[in-house]
Design an enzyme around this catalytic site. Sequence first.
Site, PDB file in Angstrom:
ATOM      1  N   SER A 281       0.861  -1.193   0.000  1.00  0.00           N
ATOM      2  CA  SER A 281       0.000   0.000   0.000  1.00  0.00           C
ATOM      3  C   SER A 281       0.888   1.230   0.000  1.00  0.00           C
ATOM      4  CB  SER A 281      -0.880   0.029   1.242  1.00  0.00           C
ATOM      5  OG  SER A 281      -0.115   0.455   2.372  1.00  0.00           O
ATOM      6  N   ASP A 282       0.351   2.370  -0.389  1.00  0.00           N
ATOM      7  CA  ASP A 282       1.086   3.613  -0.146  1.00  0.00           C
ATOM      8  C   ASP A 282       1.025   3.903   1.357  1.00  0.00           C
ATOM      9  OD1 ASP A 282       2.536   5.918  -0.381  1.00  0.00           O
ATOM     10  OD2 ASP A 282       1.400   6.711  -2.071  1.00  0.00           O
TER      11      ASP A 282
END
Length: 760
Positions: A281-282
């Site tokens: 994920s960011d």
Amino acid sequence: MKHFLVIASSLVVLAACTTKSPMDKYIDNLMSQLTLEQKIGQLNLHSTPGFISAERVMEEDENAQLLHKGLLGGVYGGPNPQLLRQYQDIALQSGAGIPLIFGMDVIHGHQTVFPIPLGLSTSWNMELIEQTARAAAKEASACGINWVYSPMVDICRDARWGRIAEGGGEDPYLGGEIAKAMVYGYQGRDNDYATDEVMACVKHYALYGGAEAGRDYNSVFLSRQEALNGYMRPYQQAAYAGAGSYMSSFNEFEGIPATMNQWLMDDVLRKSWGFDGFIVSDATAIAEEIAHGIGDLQEVSARSLQAGLDMDMNSDGFVGTLLQSVKEGRVKEADIDRACRRILEAKYKLGLFEDPYRYFSEERYANEIYTPENLSFAREVARECQVLLKNEGVLPLRKGARVAVVGPLAQDAAAMAGTWSQSNHNAESITLWQGISEVTPATYAEGSWLLRDAAQEDGVRYGLIRMFAPGIPIPPVHTRPQAALVAEAVAKARQADVVVACVGEIAGMNGEGASRSDITLPDTQVEMLKALKATGKPLVIVLVTGRPLALTTVEPLADVLLNVWSPGSEGGHAVADVLFGDANPSAKLTTSFPRSVGQLPLYYNHKNTGRPHPDYEPYRKFTSCYTDELNGPLYPFGYGLSYTTFSYSEPTLSTTEMPLNGSVTASVTVTNTGSRDGDEIVQLYIHDIYATSTRPVKELKGFKRVHIAAGQSAQVEFTITADELSYYNHELDWVCEPGDFDIFICPDCQHGASARLKVI
Ligand code: BGC
């Protein structure tokens, strides 16, 4: 999509028929020894604490505590090999003893900084771009890093978005070529990680650059068809080049945050394109799904995992809730196994199970970073990334001419390094003042405030420091009146033969969280330029910027406009090389430069409407245009000048009819009509005249950079097959539809002739 699905399912069948690879056997065995909690631990990624000394890690650091419990799979952000080594020691001594993966935002170089990615893209030189990634991989891996958060390949059509600086511009074909070049540069071409090769992480998946109104993190509203045709090719090409990992993006798509978007991650990336690495994920993107309005941390973590996400960056959603979700039957253990396996596979591919310290070499750390060779390469690269937008016979300058170097960007080293540079050497980047004053007698004046509003200027200059290093003393802005700065610059200009005004954006005015609603040059700087123009001295404007600016009011003031982006460690030298004629500019724009903010989003490969209006004709009622502005850009995609000139013959085709399974050679003769040798970037565009879905007015399908000696000509050829003429139709199938196509070979997207091709 159908043919990709066929390929993907054949691969699955093939895999089932073959015996297990050594990697699969190793990981089967390892996973059979892990507890569920340890598997979840592998899915957890944390940033390194910015300001903790390596000595204090053992007692105080949260990461160390998690590591002792086996609850961390990797850390990122640490340019400090001593600290990373300590983390690795703890990881190996605790829990299942699985080595950590070490990530970092190595975006345009590591310690040696190259031009920002948008600047790099204007070289259109894939070999050069690959070599920048290669050099970055070597430096990063010498610091213990084995995983880089690059390439950033988000297509952007709206220059208000600050992160346009980090990508390759507005075109999906060019973006795809850049994506491949960078993946090859980081990882090597043989998928066999040597100790100076690192795993790429392609970001931001997906469509982040489509943020509505250019506001960062904003929602994206695109059809699947437009997403696939206009935005997704770079992500796809990176997968085909063998990228080891992807990072999910912050935005939502079709009402589902990208970080939990199964269509994006599973259906397209994995099943259609055959990607077999892991997706992270960011930063805090899982936790942000709460604010998106999807559910609490347990809910969003479960949904992200199930949609195909493997690793959680900084949300503590997986490590904090998945165990509970399994107990409640909300999540299957198999989903955790699948994600854990992908992360272990990445570590295996990087050789970390064989030698967890293989990326730590004191010798390489001492000898291979920020070397004279790397700096000289950075200078060579930056020479190729400067777009000459206007030159009224003033450049190249004469060495020995007295130059007044003025403007708020002239002595700003950090602006040279640009956004997303975490190099320890940023402050040593060669400024424009240094570069120019080394070759000619020069005087300096600051010339103007950066911005009219002091609070805004403080925000863009020091916002990051205030957030990440509170307590560090911050100098005041606007210590001298604007009028006094301008008067000083004018006085210096009067004493000079020529004025070089260094204006634009400092690093904090673009990049993440730095969208602008007004992308004109700040009015304090324009005020200075007007006063300088009034002196009557030749005015060379050097634009340092991370985005295309709207330059309509600036252009008439300039005798020269040279757009140098943030040019990196050796920026000042490289710009001086171009200004004084040691290098001949050759870069061309990879984004349209708008005439005004109201035209945004603006991109050359737009559709026609039913009532099209020519780009440069004035207002006409009931056609698709503005009452107060032209449709066309100030400078088009593909545009850039040189110190020489080139002419193009009409393009010719080897045949005017091509069967679907055939090919055609399109060629043109390009002549260097000036008196200097130079490089020309020759571009191939197509226009599909009638199709079952509407098609853009032009689409880039090839380009070649050719060196042509003064007075000489070169024959430039492109091969066109059905692939170049295909697109995703309404059913999302990749098709080439028979019919007529215009084939252009030209110097930019707006000029040049075409030939007609019929596909039968
Ligand atoms: C950015 C990413 C970056 C990550 C880790 C995020 O805020 O969007 O591009 O890789 O931080 O630093």
